[in-house]
Motif scaffolding. Structure first.
Motif, short mmCIF file in Angstrom:
data_model
loop_
_atom_site.label_atom_id
_atom_site.label_comp_id
_atom_site.label_asym_id
_atom_site.label_seq_id
_atom_site.Cartn_x
_atom_site.Cartn_y
_atom_site.Cartn_z
N ARG A 147 0.84 -1.19 0.00
CA ARG A 147 0.00 0.00 0.00
C ARG A 147 0.88 1.24 0.00
O ARG A 147 1.93 1.29 0.65
CB ARG A 147 -0.91 0.03 1.22
CG ARG A 147 -1.83 -1.16 1.36
CD ARG A 147 -2.76 -1.36 0.18
NE ARG A 147 -3.59 -0.18 -0.09
CZ ARG A 147 -4.48 -0.14 -1.08
NH1 ARG A 147 -4.64 -1.17 -1.91
NH2 ARG A 147 -5.20 0.95 -1.26
N PHE A 148 0.42 2.25 -0.73
CA PHE A 148 1.15 3.50 -0.86
C PHE A 148 0.20 4.67 -0.66
O PHE A 148 -1.00 4.56 -0.90
CB PHE A 148 1.79 3.60 -2.25
CG PHE A 148 2.64 2.43 -2.63
CD1 PHE A 148 3.99 2.39 -2.31
CD2 PHE A 148 2.08 1.34 -3.29
CE1 PHE A 148 4.77 1.31 -2.65
CE2 PHE A 148 2.86 0.24 -3.63
CZ PHE A 148 4.21 0.22 -3.31
N GLU A 149 0.77 5.80 -0.24
CA GLU A 149 0.01 7.04 -0.19
C GLU A 149 0.43 7.89 -1.37
O GLU A 149 1.63 8.13 -1.57
CB GLU A 149 0.25 7.78 1.12
CG GLU A 149 -0.40 7.12 2.34
CD GLU A 149 -1.91 6.99 2.19
OE1 GLU A 149 -2.54 7.97 1.72
OE2 GLU A 149 -2.46 5.94 2.53
N SER A 169 -4.88 6.59 -1.06
CA SER A 169 -4.26 5.28 -0.85
C SER A 169 -4.29 4.48 -2.14
O SER A 169 -5.29 4.49 -2.89
CB SER A 169 -5.00 4.52 0.25
OG SER A 169 -4.40 3.26 0.46
N ARG A 194 10.25 6.21 1.64
CA ARG A 194 9.64 5.85 2.92
C ARG A 194 9.07 7.04 3.67
O ARG A 194 8.25 6.87 4.57
CB ARG A 194 10.67 5.15 3.81
CG ARG A 194 11.10 3.78 3.33
CD ARG A 194 11.86 3.03 4.41
NE ARG A 194 12.95 3.81 4.96
CZ ARG A 194 13.10 4.09 6.27
NH1 ARG A 194 12.23 3.65 7.15
NH2 ARG A 194 14.13 4.80 6.69
N PRO A 203 6.91 10.28 4.90
CA PRO A 203 5.48 10.56 4.77
C PRO A 203 5.19 11.40 3.53
O PRO A 203 6.02 12.21 3.09
CB PRO A 203 5.16 11.35 6.05
CG PRO A 203 6.24 10.98 7.01
CD PRO A 203 7.46 10.76 6.18
N SER A 259 4.51 7.58 -1.22
CA SER A 259 5.09 7.18 0.05
C SER A 259 4.74 5.72 0.31
O SER A 259 3.58 5.32 0.18
CB SER A 259 4.55 8.04 1.20
OG SER A 259 4.91 7.49 2.45
N SER A 260 5.75 4.94 0.68
CA SER A 260 5.51 3.53 0.99
C SER A 260 5.08 3.33 2.43
O SER A 260 4.97 2.18 2.89
CB SER A 260 6.76 2.71 0.70
OG SER A 260 7.87 3.20 1.44
N ASN A 261 4.89 4.43 3.16
CA ASN A 261 4.36 4.37 4.53
C ASN A 261 5.23 3.54 5.46
O ASN A 261 4.74 2.96 6.42
CB ASN A 261 2.94 3.78 4.53
CG ASN A 261 1.96 4.65 3.80
OD1 ASN A 261 1.88 5.85 4.05
ND2 ASN A 261 1.22 4.08 2.87
N ASP A 262 6.51 3.46 5.15
CA ASP A 262 7.43 2.69 5.98
C ASP A 262 6.99 1.23 6.06
O ASP A 262 7.24 0.54 7.06
CB ASP A 262 7.53 3.29 7.40
CG ASP A 262 8.89 3.01 8.03
OD1 ASP A 262 9.81 2.59 7.31
OD2 ASP A 262 9.03 3.20 9.25
N GLY A 263 6.35 0.74 4.98
CA GLY A 263 5.90 -0.65 4.94
C GLY A 263 7.00 -1.57 4.43
O GLY A 263 8.19 -1.27 4.50
#
Length: 265
Positions: A50-52, A57, A114, A116, A135-139
């Motif tokens: 998931r990405f922002e 999303s 990564r 925000p 943004s990979s949302n730190d996933g």
């Protein structure tokens, strides 16, 4: 007085034609390598990344935007950075103009980091960029594609980047060159670059640059290619020009900056 070889136009032409044969061979080799990249086996991706994005999303499949291919630039911009990596930034300065051409040739493009989304958008405005940046949302995405590593991996030698395992990073890292603390090549003192991102060396170097390619086939996403480190040189537009300048890269340490920082004391 110049110490470089000088000569007549006739002598220059003879030397240029000799060089031309090698340049043509390099072009043929490059074409052959491109075919080998395209012949690599595809690896099915079943994980729901998931990405922002500016549109909200998104899944990895959403980043294709209706196209069958996706190119991703793994941009070094961790959550603790105050600015994007200046090296990645100088590469990204060339993205705006090419994205529209890729999109009209069935190829989507996105940078992914990564940090925000709000931080990415602020830096994007500062640089005057318009290309897609998610943004990979730190996933798991950055970890799974070998462009982010933990502090423990860094300290104990668990980093596998550019298809090789790095030795443990010695302490202190500040002021060291990449050559002095890891096996991969680099352009110069890491501490100087880290400072431009508002971080220290360990924090800065836990994120890494890369490019990855994906294909969407019958509703399934496959990973097709990734490259890292010096494998990104051909995407770094300024170096392609410098390699054709009279003095070449002519580098003595870190000389490049964020493009709005040249001229600052």
């Amino acid at each position: 007085m110049t110490e470089h070889l000088t000569g007549t136009r006739e002598g220059w032409l003879a030397a240029r034609l000799d060089l031309l044969e090698d340049e043509k061979e390099l072009t043929r080799r490059s074409d052959a390598l491109a075919l080998r990249r395209q012949a690599l086996p595809w690896v099915r991706i079943d994980k729901d990344y998931r990405f922002e994005t500016e549109e909200g999303s998104a899944s990895l499949k959403d980043l294709f935007g209706g196209r069958s291919q996706l190119l991703v630039y793994h941009f070094m911009f961790g959550p603790d950075y105050t600015a994007g990596c200046p090296s990645c930034s100088s590469i990204a300065d060339g993205f705006n103009g090419i994205v529209v051409h890729l999109q009209n040739h069935d190829v989507a493009f996105s940078a992914i980091s990564r940090a925000p989304l709000a931080k990415l958008q602020a830096f994007k405005r500062r640089m005057g960029w318009s290309f897609p940046w998610a943004s990979s949302n730190d996933g798991d995405f950055n970890r799974d594609f070998s462009v982010w590593f933990t502090e423990e991996e860094q300290r104990k030698g668990g980093i596998e980047y550019n298809f090789r395992r790095e030795p443990p990073a010695p302490e202190p890292l500040a002021g060291k060159t990449v050559q002095e603390w890891q096996s991969a090549a680099s352009e110069g003192p890491v501490a100087q670059i880290a400072a431009m991102t508002g971080t220290d060396v360990p924090t800065y170097t836990r994120d890494r640059p890369g490019v990855s390619a994906f294909v969407l086939d019958e509703g399934v996403v496959y990973h097709t290619y990734s490259s890292y480190a010096r494998g990104l040189d051909s995407l770094w537009g300024m170096y392609q020009w410098l390699d054709r300048a009279p003095l070449g890269r002519n580098e003595h340490g870190i000389w490049w900056r964020h493009r709005d920082a040249y001229g600052r004391s």
